[in-house]
Scaffold this active site. Structure first.
Site, PDB file in Angstrom:
ATOM      1  N   GLU A   1     -18.044   5.104  -1.010  1.00  0.00           N
ATOM      2  CA  GLU A   1     -17.272   4.383  -2.030  1.00  0.00           C
ATOM      3  C   GLU A   1     -18.034   4.196  -3.335  1.00  0.00           C
ATOM      4  OE1 GLU A   1     -15.782   3.435   2.019  1.00  0.00           O
ATOM      5  OE2 GLU A   1     -17.765   3.298   1.082  1.00  0.00           O
TER       6      GLU A   1
ATOM      7  N   ASP B   1      -8.300  -5.602  12.366  1.00  0.00           N
ATOM      8  CA  ASP B   1      -9.579  -5.064  11.881  1.00  0.00           C
ATOM      9  C   ASP B   1     -10.648  -6.151  11.768  1.00  0.00           C
ATOM     10  OD1 ASP B   1      -8.474  -2.602  11.801  1.00  0.00           O
ATOM     11  OD2 ASP B   1      -8.417  -2.408   9.625  1.00  0.00           O
TER      12      ASP B   1
ATOM     13  N   HIS C   1      -5.358  -3.002   1.809  1.00  0.00           N
ATOM     14  CA  HIS C   1      -5.847  -3.747   2.977  1.00  0.00           C
ATOM     15  C   HIS C   1      -6.612  -4.997   2.551  1.00  0.00           C
ATOM     16  CE1 HIS C   1      -4.772   0.118   4.621  1.00  0.00           C
ATOM     17  NE2 HIS C   1      -4.905  -0.343   5.853  1.00  0.00           N
TER      18      HIS C   1
ATOM     19  N   ARG D   1       0.845  -1.202   0.000  1.00  0.00           N
ATOM     20  CA  ARG D   1       0.000   0.000   0.000  1.00  0.00           C
ATOM     21  C   ARG D   1       0.883   1.256   0.000  1.00  0.00           C
ATOM     22  NH1 ARG D   1      -1.673   1.788   5.926  1.00  0.00           N
ATOM     23  NH2 ARG D   1      -0.117   0.673   7.144  1.00  0.00           N
TER      24      ARG D   1
ATOM     25  N   PHE E   1     -14.301  -2.508   0.541  1.00  0.00           N
ATOM     26  CA  PHE E   1     -15.225  -1.477   0.075  1.00  0.00           C
ATOM     27  C   PHE E   1     -15.147  -1.287  -1.437  1.00  0.00           C
ATOM     28  CE2 PHE E   1     -13.887   0.288   4.400  1.00  0.00           C
ATOM     29  CZ  PHE E   1     -14.802  -0.505   5.071  1.00  0.00           C
TER      30      PHE E   1
ATOM     31  N   ARG F   1      -1.698  -4.432   3.657  1.00  0.00           N
ATOM     32  CA  ARG F   1      -1.358  -3.581   4.793  1.00  0.00           C
ATOM     33  C   ARG F   1      -0.026  -3.978   5.419  1.00  0.00           C
ATOM     34  NH1 ARG F   1      -4.904  -3.528  10.411  1.00  0.00           N
ATOM     35  NH2 ARG F   1      -3.879  -1.778  11.428  1.00  0.00           N
TER      36      ARG F   1
END
Length: 312
Positions: free
Chosen positions: A58, A117, A109, A10, A83, A167
């Site tokens: 999004e 998460d 991610h 990322r 998303f 990530r």
């Protein structure tokens, strides 16, 4: 011995966007209130007038990206994979895929390595979803070098591209003079005669380590890095399957619909071969440290080695 350099892809995405922005005036970056996490904030700092924060919306972001693409600009719409591919699937399909617009989707991610998460954010279905959209190119880079090259290559493609980033910081394995990135072409990282291991994304470095463990026990494994899931390098995979007689796929994604399924589709049609699919085995993830999760779900070097050893 010097420590292996590790960079999250990322971060590579954010840095690569800046380089693109310096070369091409028509690059526009969109984000959905996650610029710090997706690393597009790096681009925003350099080119604030070319960065659009669409807020936590999004689906709207994908529609805006589609509209921008019709003006001749090249938008990179950025958000978490959950998303970008999940929540906004209808907009990606109907507003970007159907009219074949020149939108690049930067999905960060991805996979179980999102870690703490938890299952709601650990997208292990995104490649499967994107594979179903006609004309969508899907790239899942294995390290910093490949991720940067992928962003550059995505800009040159005329049509929608799904770029998958992680990530977790991963080892840099492609920093060598002979490395060449080409969309739709796999890379043979290790020769072998006993079986072929086809890996993608962060699993590539772990697969190389697993191959060394197998070699110590007399099992000679060929390792292929498939960074482009669609279009798939069927020629390379079929040739390797015919040469070694067994194929293993390794991915940080569900074993349903991802790299493993794509490989099986190709082999069942052109070279029927026994295949072991290593990945997320039709289960949801859970909250926990990324490295520990990779261990628990068998996606670290030891887990990959053990599964292959048991299979053969």
């Amino acid at each position: 011995m010097s420590e292996v350099k590790k960079i999250a892809t990322r971060v590579s995405y954010g840095n690569a966007l800046v380089e693109l922005g310096k070369k091409h005036d028509n690059v526009v970056v969109l984000d959905a209130d996650l610029a710090a996490a997706t690393q597009t904030a790096i681009f925003r700092k350099e080119f604030p007038e070319k960065h659009i924060d669409c807020g936590i919306a999004e689906c709207n972001m994908m529609g805006i990206a589609a509209g921008i693409a019709t003006t001749g600009k090249v938008p990179f719409a950025s958000s978490f994979a959950m998303f970008a591919a999940g929540r906004a699937f209808e907009q990606v399909r109907n507003s970007i895929g159907y009219p074949h617009l020149n939108v690049k989707i930067g999905a960060t991610h991805a996979g179980i390595s999102v870690g703490e998460d938890g299952a709601s954010h650990q997208c292990n279905e995104d490649i499967a979803l994107m594979r179903t959209i006609p004309g969508m190119t899907i790239i899942n880079p294995s390290d910093d070098v490949e991720a940067r090259a992928a962003v550059e290559a995505a800009y040159e493609i005329d049509g929608p591209v799904y770029l998958r980033f992680g990530r977790l910081a991963v080892p840099v394995i492609n920093d060598r003079p002979e490395y060449k990135f080409e969309v739709g072409k796999g890379v043979t990282l290790r020769e072998g005669k006993d079986l072929t291991i086809v890996a993608s994304g962060l699993c590539v470095s772990e697969t190389l380590a697993a191959a060394e463990k197998l070699a110590a026990e007399g099992v000679d494994a060929k390792v292929i890095n498939i960074h482009t899931i669609k279009p798939l390098d069927e020629e390379l995979i079929v040739a390797a399957a015919k040469e070694t007689g067994k194929v293993v796929t390794v991915e940080e994604h569900s074993v349903i619909g991802g790299l493993g399924s794509a490989v099986c589709d190709a082999l069942s049609a052109k070279a029927p071969t026994p295949v072991l699919k290593i990945g997320i085995q039709d289960v949801f993830g859970e909250s926990g440290p990324a490295v520990k999760l990779l261990e628990k779900y068998g996606l670290d070097a030891q887990g990959i080695y053990t599964q292959i050893k048991n299979w053969i």
